[in-house]
Design an enzyme around this catalytic site. Structure first.
Site, PDB file in Angstrom:
ATOM      1  N   LYS A  39       0.840  -1.204   0.000  1.00 49.93           N
ATOM      2  CA  LYS A  39       0.000   0.000   0.000  1.00 49.93           C
ATOM      3  C   LYS A  39       0.869   1.244   0.000  1.00 49.93           C
ATOM      4  O   LYS A  39       0.612   2.205  -0.727  1.00 49.93           O
ATOM      5  CB  LYS A  39      -0.943  -0.017   1.221  1.00 49.93           C
TER       6      LYS A  39
ATOM      7  N   GLN B  95      -4.639  -1.449   9.453  1.00 52.46           N
ATOM      8  CA  GLN B  95      -4.675  -2.796   8.870  1.00 52.46           C
ATOM      9  C   GLN B  95      -5.286  -3.805   9.847  1.00 52.46           C
ATOM     10  O   GLN B  95      -4.911  -3.857  11.015  1.00 52.46           O
ATOM     11  CB  GLN B  95      -3.242  -3.217   8.480  1.00 52.46           C
TER      12      GLN B  95
ATOM     13  N   ASP C  12     -11.120   2.911   3.927  1.00 52.54           N
ATOM     14  CA  ASP C  12     -11.512   1.500   3.844  1.00 52.54           C
ATOM     15  C   ASP C  12     -13.030   1.356   3.696  1.00 52.54           C
ATOM     16  O   ASP C  12     -13.519   0.280   3.359  1.00 52.54           O
ATOM     17  CB  ASP C  12     -11.127   0.775   5.147  1.00 52.54           C
TER      18      ASP C  12
HETATM   19  N1  GUN Z   1      -7.173  -6.682   6.075  1.00 55.76           N
HETATM   20  C1  GUN Z   1      -7.486  -7.408   4.969  1.00 55.76           C
HETATM   21  N2  GUN Z   1      -8.010  -6.605   4.019  1.00 55.76           N
HETATM   22  C2  GUN Z   1      -8.027  -5.360   4.545  1.00 55.76           C
HETATM   23  C3  GUN Z   1      -8.445  -4.106   4.036  1.00 55.76           C
HETATM   24  O1  GUN Z   1      -8.927  -3.962   2.912  1.00 55.76           O
HETATM   25  N3  GUN Z   1      -8.281  -3.050   4.873  1.00 55.76           N
HETATM   26  C4  GUN Z   1      -7.779  -3.168   6.133  1.00 55.76           C
HETATM   27  N4  GUN Z   1      -7.686  -2.080   6.876  1.00 55.76           N
HETATM   28  N5  GUN Z   1      -7.383  -4.321   6.629  1.00 55.76           N
HETATM   29  C5  GUN Z   1      -7.511  -5.412   5.831  1.00 55.76           C
END
Ligand code: GUN
Length: 282
Positions: free
Chosen positions: A53, A97, A120
């Site tokens: 990311k 995350q 998100d």
């Molecule tokens: N863990 C797995 N997929 C995601 C996501 O799209 N966003 C976040 N914050 N955590 C995740």
């Protein structure tokens, strides 16, 4: 034999447009979209996702901050960081995350993020807006899946769409987006009876169940579009999806590979949400 949907390529095209728009906005306003990513603990998969990311952010010209916090972080410390980022004008998107270490309440964390910076789209304000079809941010993975389906030139309207999985991150919002595109949507999960009977009806099958090679060719309708959201590690260390690619590609018309299918799109949609959040502040 199915055509492969190249998530990397679709993703690259969208990111080029994002990079161009970011440059143009910087020329005009002297500001950049800023994303803060928080990771708590040492989960190996999460570390890889977070690094990807950050890399993607820099590639499209965003400002990025990465917070690596130890496993021992308290909820108070995490909420204090989020509070500070909520007030920081350089930061337009905040992502924490998941999963978090067990002692940290994910719901509290999701609720603490300013809905205007919730890239998100996990905050109930944003999930509610998605539900009524009036979104600010689209959930990243489901939005990426929609772009991949779109890339095949298929009109979803009236199609039988089956989603396997009912998580808050993928299954539930995925069903909403397919419904908004006028699909006839069924959600399946671990308690679904006669799963094969249901999946066999699907013109569009989205699989997000988290079990390696769970969907096999005999469960797929001839000519279906198969989107594999899974990311599992086999014992030999190789990555594999929730779909048994070898048998599925003989039946499907289009199929996403793992890796190189949905994964790159999720990050691209995160960038898109960050750009949207930034533009709302201009
Ligand atoms: N863990 C797995 N997929 C995601 C996501 O799209 N966003 C976040 N914050 N955590 C995740």
């Amino acid at each position: 034999m199915a055509q492969i949907i190249n998530g990397k390529l679709v993703s690259q095209n969208v990111r080029e447009a994002q990079k161009k728009e970011t440059e143009e906005l910087f020329q005009k306003y002297g500001k950049k979209p800023g994303l803060a990513v928080i990771i708590v603990g040492e989960d190996p998969a999460s570390k890889v996702y977070v690094a990807n990311k950050e890399k993607a952010c820099i590639e499209v010209g965003f400002y990025s901050e990465l917070y690596r916090m130890p496993e021992s972080t308290t909820i108070e410390e995490l909420l204090a960081l989020i509070d500070r980022l909520n007030k920081d004008d350089k930061i337009h998107g905040i992502l924490c995350q998941l999963p978090l270490p067990k002692h940290l309440d994910e719901e509290k964390v999701i609720l603490a993020i300013d809905p205007n910076k919730d890239v998100d789209a996990f905050h109930p304000v944003n999930t509610g807006k998605i539900m009524i079809g009036n979104h600010s941010f689209l959930p990243c993975t489901p939005a990426g899946v929609m772009k991949l389906i779109e890339s095949t030139g298929t009109d979803i309207s009236g199609k039988e769409c089956v989603v396997i999985g009912r998580s808050n991150i993928v299954g539930k919002p995925q069903a909403m987006l397919l419904l908004q595109a006028n699909g006839t949507v069924t959600i399946c999960h671990s308690r679904t009876k006669n799963l094969k009977e249901v999946t066999k009806r699907a013109d569009i099958l989205v699989v997000a169940i988290g079990k390696a090679d769970f969907v096999t060719g005999d469960m797929i309708k001839e000519g279906a579009i198969v989107i594999d959201v899974g990311m599992n590690r086999r014992q030999d260390g190789k990555l594999t999806g929730d779909v048994d690619f070898e048998s599925a590609e003989k039946v499907a018309s289009y199929i996403t590979p793992v890796p190189g299918g949905v994964g790159p799109m999720t990050i691209t949609m995160l960038l898109q949400n960050t750009l949207t959040a930034f533009k709302q502040t201009l």
